[in-house]
Enzyme design. Structure first.
Site, PDB file in Angstrom:
ATOM      1  CB  ILE A 265      20.864 -17.271   4.335  1.00 21.60           C
ATOM      2  CG1 ILE A 265      20.573 -16.521   5.639  1.00 21.60           C
ATOM      3  CG2 ILE A 265      19.932 -16.798   3.221  1.00 21.60           C
ATOM      4  CD1 ILE A 265      20.994 -15.066   5.607  1.00 21.60           C
TER       5      ILE A 265
ATOM      6  CG  ASP B 280      23.262 -29.105  -5.028  1.00 16.81           C
ATOM      7  OD1 ASP B 280      22.070 -28.732  -5.019  1.00 16.81           O
ATOM      8  OD2 ASP B 280      23.741 -29.831  -5.913  1.00 16.81           O
TER       9      ASP B 280
ATOM     10  CE1 TYR C 112      10.103 -19.163  -8.638  1.00 12.06           C
ATOM     11  CE2 TYR C 112       8.081 -17.910  -8.989  1.00 12.06           C
ATOM     12  CZ  TYR C 112       9.272 -18.093  -8.323  1.00 12.06           C
ATOM     13  OH  TYR C 112       9.643 -17.227  -7.319  1.00 12.06           O
TER      14      TYR C 112
ATOM     15  CE  LYS D 211       9.799 -19.786  -4.884  1.00 18.51           C
ATOM     16  NZ  LYS D 211      10.760 -19.831  -3.745  1.00 18.51           N
TER      17      LYS D 211
ATOM     18  CB  THR E  26      17.275 -10.340  -7.397  1.00 22.05           C
ATOM     19  OG1 THR E  26      16.386 -11.051  -8.280  1.00 22.05           O
ATOM     20  CG2 THR E  26      16.554 -10.002  -6.095  1.00 22.05           C
TER      21      THR E  26
END
Length: 285
Positions: free
Chosen positions: A10, A59, A151, A155, A186
Site C-alpha cells: 500500500i 516515493d 486535483y 483523479k 483523515t
C-alpha cells in the site's frame, strides 16, 4: 500443504491516512503487509509494531525508489504480490486562472504518473500471483468542484487509466478496482498551507472561500477511515471489480452525476464555494 501467506503493498500509509487504515485492515486479516510512505517516520507506531507488517520507504515520483521497494517485496514474497493498493495522493487548491504549473505538475506526478509507474514496476509480481490492483480515486473525478480543478483532473485521468487498465490486464489474470472515494475523516487537510492568491487575482474578493476549501472547512463530514477501510477491503477480498463507490457522499455523487441535469448539478456543487458572491461583486461590463 501450507497455503502461502497472501501479500499486499500500500502506498501512502502515513498516520491518519486512508492508506494507514487500509494497511491495518489487511494486516489484521493476516496479510504480509508492506506499508510505504515517502517519509517512513510518519507511519503510525501501531503499524510498525505488527509482526506481519514491513515498513518500506517509497516515493512514488522516483523510479529508483519504486525499484528498491520492488526488490524488497520480491525477496520476501518470491516475486509475487497479491494486492497493490495505489493510495498515495496529494491535493492543490487554486482557481484554474491562477494555477502554478510546477505545483500542478507535482499533483499529476503523484496522483497519476506515480500510480502508473508503481503499477508498471510491480506488474511481474502481480501477474505471477494473478493479483489485484486497487487504485484510490475520488468522487472529485466526476463532479466539477470549484477551486480543486487540478486535483479533480488528476483523479479523472486516474479513473480513466484505471478502468482501461482493468480491460488490458483481465486476459493476464489481474483484476483492477477503482475506488471512487467520498468524504473520509483523515489528516489530508491538516498540513495544508492556506492558499494565497496573487494580488491581481480575479478571485481576491472571495479568497477566504478558497482557503476554506483548502483547509477542508466546507467539505462534508467524512466517514471514519477505519470503517471505510473495512468496507473497501471486504469488497476487494470478495472479488468485486470495476468502480466501487465508498465513503460519505459517494453513492449520492454517483447518482447525481448520472441522473441530475448539469445545470442543476452545477448549483449543488458550487454552493458555499463563493462563486455566487464573486458574480455579484464583479463590476458591470
Amino acid at each position: 500443504m501450507t497455503t502461502p501467506q497472501r501479500s499486499v503493498l500500500i502506498t501512502g500509509t502515513s498516520a491518519g491516512s486512508i492508506g494507514s487504515a487500509l494497511a491495518i485492515a489487511f494486516a489484521k486479516r493476516g496479510f504480509l503487509t508492506f506499508a510505504t510512505a515517502r517519509d517512513v517516520s510518519k507511519i503510525d507506531q501501531h503499524l510498525t509494531s505488527l509482526d506481519n507488517v514491513h515498513i518500506i520507504p517509497l516515493d512514488v515520483t522516483s523510479r529508483n525508489s519504486i525499484d528498491c521497494a520492488y526488490n524488497v517485496v520480491a525477496e520476501k514474497t518470491g516475486a509475487k504480490l497479491d494486492y497493490l493498493v495505489n493510495n498515495a495522493g496529494t491535493g492543490y487548491t487554486t482557481p484554474l486562472a491562477d494555477f502554478d504549473e510546477e505545483k500542478a505538475k507535482k499533483v499529476f506526478d503523484v496522483n497519476f504518473w506515480g500510480v502508473l509507474n508503481v503499477t508498471k514496476v510491480f506488474m511481474p509480481a502481480l501477474v505471477s500471483a494473478k493479483g489485484t490492483v486497487v487504485n484510490i480515486s475520488s468522487v472529485g473525478a466526476v463532479v466539477h468542484t470549484p477551486w480543486i480543478g487540478i486535483y479533480s483532473a488528476s483523479k479523472a485521468a486516474l479513473t480513466t487509466a484505471s478502468e482501461t487498465l482493468r480491460l488490458e490486464l483481465k486476459p493476464l489474470g489481474v483484476d483492477v478496482v477503482t475506488a471512487m472515494v467520498g468524504s473520509i475523516e483523515t489528516k489530508f487537510f491538516t498540513n495544508n498551507i492556506p492558499s494565497t492568491l496573487p494580488p491581481n487575482s480575479l478571485y481576491k474578493s472571495i479568497e477566504h472561500y478558497i482557503q476554506d476549501t483548502d483547509s477542508g472547512k466546507n467539505v462534508p463530514k467524512g466517514t471514519n477511515a477505519a470503517v471505510f477501510a473495512e468496507h473497501l477491503v471486504k469488497d476487494v477480498l470478495q472479488g468485486k471489480k470495476g468502480q466501487l463507490w465508498r465513503g460519505n457522499m459517494a453513492s449520492m455523487t454517483k447518482w447525481a452525476s448520472q441522473c441530475i441535469p448539469w445545470g442543476s448539478l452545477d448549483g449543488m456543487v458550487a454552493s458555499g464555494r463563493g462563486v455566487d458572491k464573486l458574480k455579484r461583486s464583479a463590476p458591470p461590463p
